[in-house]
Structures are given as structure tokens and as C-alpha cells.
Design an enzyme around this catalytic site. Structure first.
Site, short mmCIF file in Angstrom:
data_model
loop_
_atom_site.label_atom_id
_atom_site.label_comp_id
_atom_site.label_asym_id
_atom_site.label_seq_id
_atom_site.Cartn_x
_atom_site.Cartn_y
_atom_site.Cartn_z
N LYS A 208 -29.16 -45.56 -0.10
CA LYS A 208 -29.85 -46.84 -0.26
C LYS A 208 -30.76 -47.09 0.93
CE LYS A 208 -28.94 -51.12 0.87
NZ LYS A 208 -30.29 -51.66 1.20
N GLY A 260 -27.15 -49.36 11.05
CA GLY A 260 -27.62 -50.74 11.02
C GLY A 260 -26.95 -51.56 12.11
N SER A 261 -26.80 -52.83 11.85
CA SER A 261 -26.29 -53.71 12.90
C SER A 261 -24.78 -53.57 13.07
CB SER A 261 -26.61 -55.17 12.56
OG SER A 261 -25.79 -55.61 11.50
N THR A 262 -24.31 -53.89 14.28
CA THR A 262 -22.88 -53.85 14.56
C THR A 262 -22.14 -54.86 13.69
OG1 THR A 262 -23.12 -52.98 16.79
CG2 THR A 262 -21.17 -54.30 16.38
N GLU A 263 -22.76 -56.01 13.45
CA GLU A 263 -22.13 -57.05 12.65
C GLU A 263 -21.81 -56.52 11.24
OE1 GLU A 263 -24.78 -60.29 12.02
OE2 GLU A 263 -23.33 -61.42 10.83
N GLY A 265 -21.75 -53.36 10.38
CA GLY A 265 -20.87 -52.19 10.53
C GLY A 265 -19.40 -52.59 10.57
N GLU A 282 -23.47 -45.86 12.74
CA GLU A 282 -24.43 -45.77 13.85
C GLU A 282 -25.03 -47.16 13.96
OE1 GLU A 282 -27.27 -45.87 15.84
OE2 GLU A 282 -28.44 -44.51 14.57
N CYS A 316 -32.59 -48.70 17.71
CA CYS A 316 -31.22 -49.08 18.07
C CYS A 316 -30.90 -48.66 19.50
CB CYS A 316 -30.24 -48.47 17.10
SG CYS A 316 -30.50 -46.72 16.83
N GLU A 414 -28.74 -57.72 21.11
CA GLU A 414 -29.79 -56.82 20.65
C GLU A 414 -30.90 -57.64 19.99
OE1 GLU A 414 -28.78 -54.07 17.42
OE2 GLU A 414 -29.97 -52.56 18.47
#
Lengths: 503, 285
Positions: A208, A260-263, A265, A282, A316, A414
Site C-alpha cells: 500500500k 512511517g511514524s512511531t505513533e 507503528g 521503520e 525519517c 519529529e
């Protein structure tokens, strides 16, 4: 021309009207065809969306004009894609490894052959400068397929000594059906990072792309058809976060790979808890770039610029926290200011452009919020670049903050934009402590000409990629990925294969 | 009435190289397979876990920075101490209806991983041929503090098989011993305390999984989880809690045959508890 006084330092000062270098426009003229509307790529065919997802527009962020419509993947679309991948799995995994390799080599070749078209498309869809999509994104994407193609028939050498209980010889098996969700900052390159190792190891994929940058992934689907890749081995479902969630939650998926973002993830990690699905992540970063007084300062300044303004700072691993040893702080800031004044911000299709358009309206708003927060918290904003910006499109001048405290939000979170937080330090010990004082651990930069010092600092930094006297370098043979809350698993290199095999 | 009353031992926790009682003041009874109570142990609390994590965090930094040769020697020394306590370990393992040969195999497994301390970076790391003038290499580094949840089957061998790969790489750990047969872990703690292992590198708690697993899962000072023999629900709890700070999680499903050297002795058992660091440096000018 004015004559300089003999005692004054001799340098080109790009910051003044008097010596500014003007360039004539140099637009990339290659034309690419874009269909008015795209469906998903499922089971080897482009298909209209099912399940009522409908379509949405993909916008050129440099013009705010829609490029085309793409499909919003529904649960039914994802289900069809997963089933196609599942059906394709036995034959693909069972193919002689040498044959698998040849398909992947062919993909690499077709990317090279269609490189300019892909670069232009990438720039139009995402806003990044053509110089970067042409010289970095697309060649690296081809290189990733080329590198991993060769692994397909060598996996037993990547994992020596492994075996499953009761078998004397090590079968390195694929994980199965991989759901791969990628971001908008390096669209085709991230697709390559995900697909190439997965395919080499015998997995099948449901990819995606990000909702703002789906076009090169759909071109890659065309390439899969061109090279005769068996149907269902690669499937592309477009859409927003809802489509991603449908992939994460689908019971027919064996492995999720997310960038993508840590949130997000963390949400994915929670969603797959207890399901037995494999996961690699990642995620975000707030990477330190540390300049010591004994560094080559001019090179370091180039590294700072490369570290934070590359790809509009939508990286990132961007070197977004700059730590400069106190004795050279003034010199570094002054040189950075001069260098930044020469950055050309504007039309991403212009070959002279250094900083293109911000990827989306939403991201531009996020960056502006952070800049305002930096000012509000008392840091000093430097926006030295005075070039006029286009009237339409999403633009953000590259900038940096001085007077930043470690507690400031711009030093902790970030931003994912061309905004740098500059801080100073006195001792190496202090630099290490402050560099590591973050939940992230993706990358770090260190600049010094002292060999033993640089390796000691590299050893003690908690980061998955450490660039010494350089920054933002990537290669398919070089593993990439984070410590701590920047995620787990590696992409690229020998270690990157691990996420796609059962041993 | 016996001629002489045996001095029975109350086993305590092992935290930071010392043997404290649980701060909660609670104890558990351990019964032999045929019924009678043979030992009393501490039932560790959340606070004990926090103390153990603190000790592990403090110990980890030095342990990770120690030379690999030193870590190898310390682990080998542990095997020597276990050999000296072999009879006592065998008695402890027997309480839970132990398996023949478990202690000997556990000692040999420690020797195996002692040898990996100064070799696993060569097996797992590499130099990378990037397309440019750069020296580029990847090295594995210890992840930090690992929470280890031990199986009930093979209570000593299972524990050693989970702990040795973690510790040889330079990690520190907090271990929850087998709930059903915890005595062997307590005897092992005494072997560790008299080896040259720095205090805090291995911390051992005895207690209830149901009570402690959620805290292992959610504690932010724990960087990774290594577990075996936990049920599906405990696995889910561990993985869900791990998502909060993105702990690395390795749960053995199904539980391996701990006597299978092929499955339990390999750098791939160490690999889940290392972080790969890739370093670039320009070369040529």
C-alpha cells in the site's frame, strides 16, 4: 562590482543582493502520461475498486492541481489482494531460486529503462526536486531490486547453520504473504525496499503506497506485468490509513512491514500482538548531527545541509538536532547561514531546484505549527533564504533555530520538514548524553578529523545508522533501521533479509 | 521427633548481586512431587521487578562495554561454579520431577554461549560493499535490558537456554523463574553470585506469572522480552505491553526441545537481542 578591502576575508556571499547568482529556469521537459483514473493492481490486473471505497484525487503539491484519481482501498479490495497473494505463494516460493532471481533482475532493468519517466512522475506526485528523484530515488530503487535479485539463490549462505527441528539441512523458508505499508517521502524507493527482499526470499506481497504518492507504485505494478511476474506475486492497493488498517488486521497476512511514524507503528504493534504475525517497523527519528571543533567545518556545513534540507526534510533519518561544539558554534552558524542563502527553493521540476514542494497541505500545516511553537518557546528563528516562492503550491523556506533548549518541542519531536534545531555542547561526554537523550534511535552524524574519537563516539551513540564525516548516504547493501522507538528490523543488506525468512 | 532438625533454607530473590527478601513480605511454598513442602521462596512483587530492572540498567552499561574476551571468561567461570554445585542443582531440579541429564546439559550450554561472546559479532555482522567511496560495516550491539520469562519444563535448562544467549551478547536481564519449579533458579543464583558475573547482569525473581507478566510487558526500562512456555494469553499480554515502547519480543512458540542443541545453540538465538548498527565513513580522500 565593489572592490573588497584587502583585509576582509575573501568569499562569495550569496546572501546579499549584490552577489546573488541567478539561474535561468531549467525545467525537465520529459512528458509522462497519467491516466485520469487508476484502480488497484490485484492478481496481475488493474481492477476498479470493489466494496464502495470510491476514488480520491492525487494532488501535485507544487501546483495544487489534481494529477488523477486513485482508488480508496476497501476491506473487500484488501481481501481480494491478500487472496491473490495467498494463491500465488506456493508457486512463487516453489520456483527454482535462480528463476525467482531473474524476474527480480528484470524489474531492476525495467526501472532503469523507464527511469526518467519514473523520476518525473515521482517529482510531480510528491514535490521532491527532480535532481533528487532522478539522481537518488530512482537509481537506488533499481539498485535495490538488482542487489536483492542476487540473494534469491544464495539465502543458505546468508543464514549459515540454521535448520528447523528434525531436518539436517537448513531450509530457509519465506514468511508468506507480506503486507507492506510505505510512506510518501521516497515513494518508489520505499516500494523497492519492501518488495525486493520479500520477493527474493520467496514471499508474495500486498503493497500500500501512501495516499499522497501512489503513482510510481502503480507504474511499478505495470513493470511487474511487463516482466511477466506471475500474477498475484505483487499486488498494489491504494488508499489512506483505513486501507492500511485493513491490511494490518487481515488474518491472511503473515507479516507486516511498515515505514512511517512511531505513533502509527505502535498502534500496528498493538494490533498484531498475539496474532503470530511477524512485524518489522521503520519509524520516526530526531537524529543528532554532532560537529566537533576539530572537524573540517566546510565539509560539515555541507553535511548539515544534506542532513536536514535533503528532500525538504521529509526524511525519517534527517539530522534535525544539530549539536555544535561551543568553540566553533559561531563559525558554523555563520557558514550555514551563507550556504542556506544559496539553496534554491521552488519548482521541483526545475533541474536547479534544491528544495521542492512540501508533500501535502496537511504536512505544511504541521511544519508551520512546529515553527510557531519554536518561536513561542523562545528559540530564535533564522529564515535566511529570500528567494521568491511560487504563488501556488505548498512551500516552506528552509530554516534553523538557535537558542534551542533540550526541552523545546522543536528539539524533541519529529517535524519532518526543513527545520533544524541548533544546540551547542562543550565536551564529547555531553554531546553523547544529549544525542542519546531521546526515545528515538534511527541515525546520527559525527564530524571530526580525529579517528579514534570518531569511532568511540560512533560506538556509544544509540542509533541504527551512524554517518561519520558524511550524512544521508544510502545503499542497498547497507542495512537501515533503528534502535529504540525508531522501530525494529533492518532493511537492505544481509541483515535486511532476516525479516522475510523463517529459519 | 528426629534426632536432628534439618536447617531448611528460605530462598530469596537475586537482585543486583545481593539476595534481598521481597519487599512485599510474601512467600510461596514449593512442594515435592510426592507432596511435602520442601522450600519456601519469595513471591516477588511489582516493586521487586522495578528494583531488578534498575539494577540491570546500571549493570548493563559496564557489561556491554567489557571486552568480549572478559564476558566469555565470566560465562565459563559460571559453568565452573555450576559444575561445583552440580549435586545441589540436580536435587533442585528433581523437586519438580526433573529430567535426567538436565543439569549437565545446562552446564554445557553455558560453556557453548561463553564461546559465542567473542564470536557472534563475526557471525552476525559484516562489511558492506556499497557503491561509493565509503568504508561501511554493520556490527551487532546488545539491546540493553531483557526480561526473561522461563518455562516450567526443564526449569534449569530452559532458563539457561534463554539467559545465556542474552547475557553473552552484553545484555543484562531480569529473569522470572519457572513458577512450578523455581528452586533450581535459586540455586543457580548462588552459582552466579559466586562466579565473576558483575552484580545486576543477571537478576532472578520467583513469583507468579499472572501477577508479574503484565509488569514485564509494560516496564519501560526493559528493552526486550525473551520467553518460552507461556500460554497464548500471556504471549498476547507481553506483545501488547511491548508495543508501548517497542520492545523487541522473542517468544518461543512452540516451546523447543531444550535438549536439542541444534535448536538452542546458535547465533540466531542471540540475534533477537542485538541491535545492528551500520557505520559509514568516507574513504579515499
Amino acid at each position: 562590482m565593489t572592490r573588497q578591502a584587502p583585509a576582509a576575508p575573501r568569499r562569495l556571499d550569496f546572501a546579499t543582493e549584490l552577489t546573488r547568482w541567478e539561474y535561468a529556469a531549467a525545467p525537465e521537459t520529459t512528458r509522462v502520461e497519467i491516466a485520469p483514473r487508476y484502480g488497484h493492481f490485484i492478481g496481475g490486473e488493474f481492477a476498479a475498486p470493489a466494496g464502495g471505497g470510491g476514488h480520491f484525487a492525487s494532488i501535485n503539491p507544487a501546483t495544487e492541481q489534481p494529477l488523477c484519481e486513485v482508488a480508496q482501498g476497501s476491506d473487500a479490495d484488501v481481501d481480494a489482494a491478500v487472496r491473490a497473494a495467498r494463491d500465488a505463494l506456493p508457486a512463487w516460493a516453489g520456483l527454482p531460486a535462480k528463476e525467482r532471481a531473474k524476474y527480480i533482475y528484470r524489474i531492476a532493468r525495467r526501472i532503469q529503462e523507464r527511469a526518467r519517466e519514473l523520476a518525473v512522475l515521482e517529482t510531480m506526485d510528491g514535490g521532491k526536486p527532480i535532481r533528487e528523484s532522478r539522481d537518488v530515488d530512482i537509481p537506488l530503487a533499481a539498485a535495490h531490486f538488482f542487489y536483492h535479485a542476487g540473494w534469491a539463490d544464495k539465502l543458505e549462505f546468508a543464514f549459515p547453520g540454521t535448520r528447523t527441528a528434525g531436518t539436517p539441512v537448513p531450509p530457509v523458508r519465506p514468511v508468506g504473504v507480506c503486507g507492506q505499508i510505505i510512506p510518501w517521502n521516497f515513494p518508489l524507493l520505499m516500494a523497492a525496499w519492501k518488495l525486493a527482499p520479500a520477493l527474493a526470499c520467496g514471499n508474495t506481497c500486498v503493497l500500500k503506497p501512501a495516499e499522497t504518492t501512489p503513482l510510481t507504485a502503480l507504474r511499478l505494478a505495470e513493470i511487474c506485468v511487463e516482466v511477466g511476474l506471475p500474477r498475484g506475486v505483487v499486488n498494489v492497493v491504494t488508499g489512506d490509513g483505513r486501507t492500511g488498517a485493513a491490511i494490518v488486521n487481515h488474518p491472511g497476512i503473515d507479516k507486516i512491514a511498515f515505514t512511517g511514524s512511531t505513533e502509527v507503528g505502535k498502534k500496528i504493534a498493538a494490533a498484531v500482538a498475539g496474532t503470530g504475525k511477524r512485524l518489522t517497523l521503520e519509524l520516526g527519528g530526531k537524529s543528532p548531527n554532532i560537529i566537533f571543533e576539530d572537524a573540517s567545518i566546510d565539509q560539515a556545513v555541507e553535511g548539515i545541509v544534506e542532513g536536514i534540507y535533503f528532500n525538504q526534510g521529509h526524511v525519517c533519518c534527517a539530522g534535525s538536532r544539530l549539536f555544535v561544539q561551543e568553540s566553533v558554534l559561531e563559525e558554523v552558524v555563520e557558514k550555514l547561514r551563507i550556504r542556506m542563502a544559496s539553496l534554491r527553493v521552488g519548482d521541483p521540476l526545475d533541474k536547479n531546484t534544491d528544495v521542492g514542494a512540501i508533500n501535502s497541505k496537511q504536512q505544511l500545516a504541521t511544519i508551520r505549527r512546529y515553527v510557531e511553537a519554536g518561536v513561542a518557546e523562545g528559540a530564535r528563528l533564522h529564515e535566511v533564504n529570500g528567494h521568491p516562492l511560487p504563488d501556488r503550491g505548498y512551500w516552506c523556506r528552509p530554516s534553523f533555530f538557535t537558542g534551542v533548549q533540550p526541552s523545546h518541542v522543536i528539539a524533541r519531536e519529529e517535524i519532518f520538514g526543513p527545520v533544524l534545531a541548533v544546540m551547542s555542547f562543550r565536551t564529547p561526554e555531553e554531546a553523547i548524553t544529549r544525542a542519546n537523550n531521546t526515545p528515538y534511535g534511527l541515525a546520527a552524524g559525527v564530524w571530526t578529523d580525529k579517528g579514534s574519537k570518531i569511532f568511540e563516539i560512533a560506538r556509544r551513540l544509540k542509533a541504527g545508522v551512524v554517518w561519520l564525516n558524511t550524512y544521508n548516504k544510502f545503499d542497498p547493501a547497507s542495512p537501515f533501521g533503528g534502535f529504540k522507538e525508531s522501530g525494529f528490523g533492518r532493511e537492505g543488506g544481509l541483515q535486511g533479509l532476516r525479516g522475510y525468512v523463517r529459519i | 521427633m528426629p534426632e536432628r532438625l534439618n536447617v531448611t533454607k528460605t530462598y530469596k530473590l537475586f537482585i543486583g548481586g545481593a539476595f534481598p527478601r521481597t519487599e512485599s513480605g510474601r512467600s510461596m511454598k514449593v512442594a515435592a512431587a510426592d507432596g511435602p513442602v520442601v522450600a519456601h521462596l519469595c513471591r516477588a512483587s511489582r516493586k521487586d521487578l522495578r528494583d531488578a530492572v534498575e539494577a540491570a540498567r546500571a549493570a548493563h552499561v559496564k557489561w556491554a562495554a567489557a571486552t568480549a574476551y572478559l564476558r566469555a571468561q565470566v560465562l565459563y567461570r559460571l559453568a565452573e561454579m555450576m559444575e561445583g554445585k552440580r549435586r545441589e542443582l540436580e536435587g533442585a531440579v528433581a523437586i519438580g520431577g526433573g529430567i535426567e541429564g538436565e543439569v549437565a546439559r545446562a552446564i554445557d550450554r553455558v560453556v557453548h554461549y561463553a564461546g559465542w561472546a567473542d564470536k557472534y559479532p563475526q557471525a552476525l555482522g559484516c562489511a558492506n560493499p556499497v557503491a561509493g567511496p565509503y568504508h561501511n560495516f554493520t556490527v551487532p550491539e546488545p539491546v540493553g535490558v531483557v526480561g526473561v520469562v522461563c518455562p516450567d519444563d526443564a526449569p534449569l535448562l530452559g532458563l539457561v537456554s534463554l539467559v545465556a544467549p542474552v547475557v553473552c551478547a552484553g545484555n543484562a536481564c531480569v529473569v522470572l523463574a519457572s513458577e512450578r519449579s523455581p528452586v533450581a533458579a535459586c540455586v543457580l543464583a548462588e552459582a552466579i553470585a559466586t562466579s565473576d558475573m558483575p552484580g545486576g547482569v543477571v537478576n532472578i525473581l520467583t513469583g507468579l506469572r499472572e501477577e508479574l507478566i503484565p509488569h514485564f510487558a509494560s516496564h519501560r526500562g526493559i528493552d526486550a522480552i525473551h520467553a518460552a512456555g507461556v500460554g497464548e494469553e500471556h504471549r498476547r499480554v507481553l506483545e501488547l505491553g511491548a508495543a508501548e515502547n517497542l520492545k523487541r519480543v522473542k517468544v518461543w512458540v512452540p516451546e523447543p526441545d531444550w535438549f536439542d542443541d541444534g535448536a538452542c545453540e546458535s547465533p540466531w538465538c542471540i540475534e533477537p537481542f542485538v541491535e545492528f548498527k551500520t557505520i559509514w565513513h568516507p574513504s579515499g580522500s
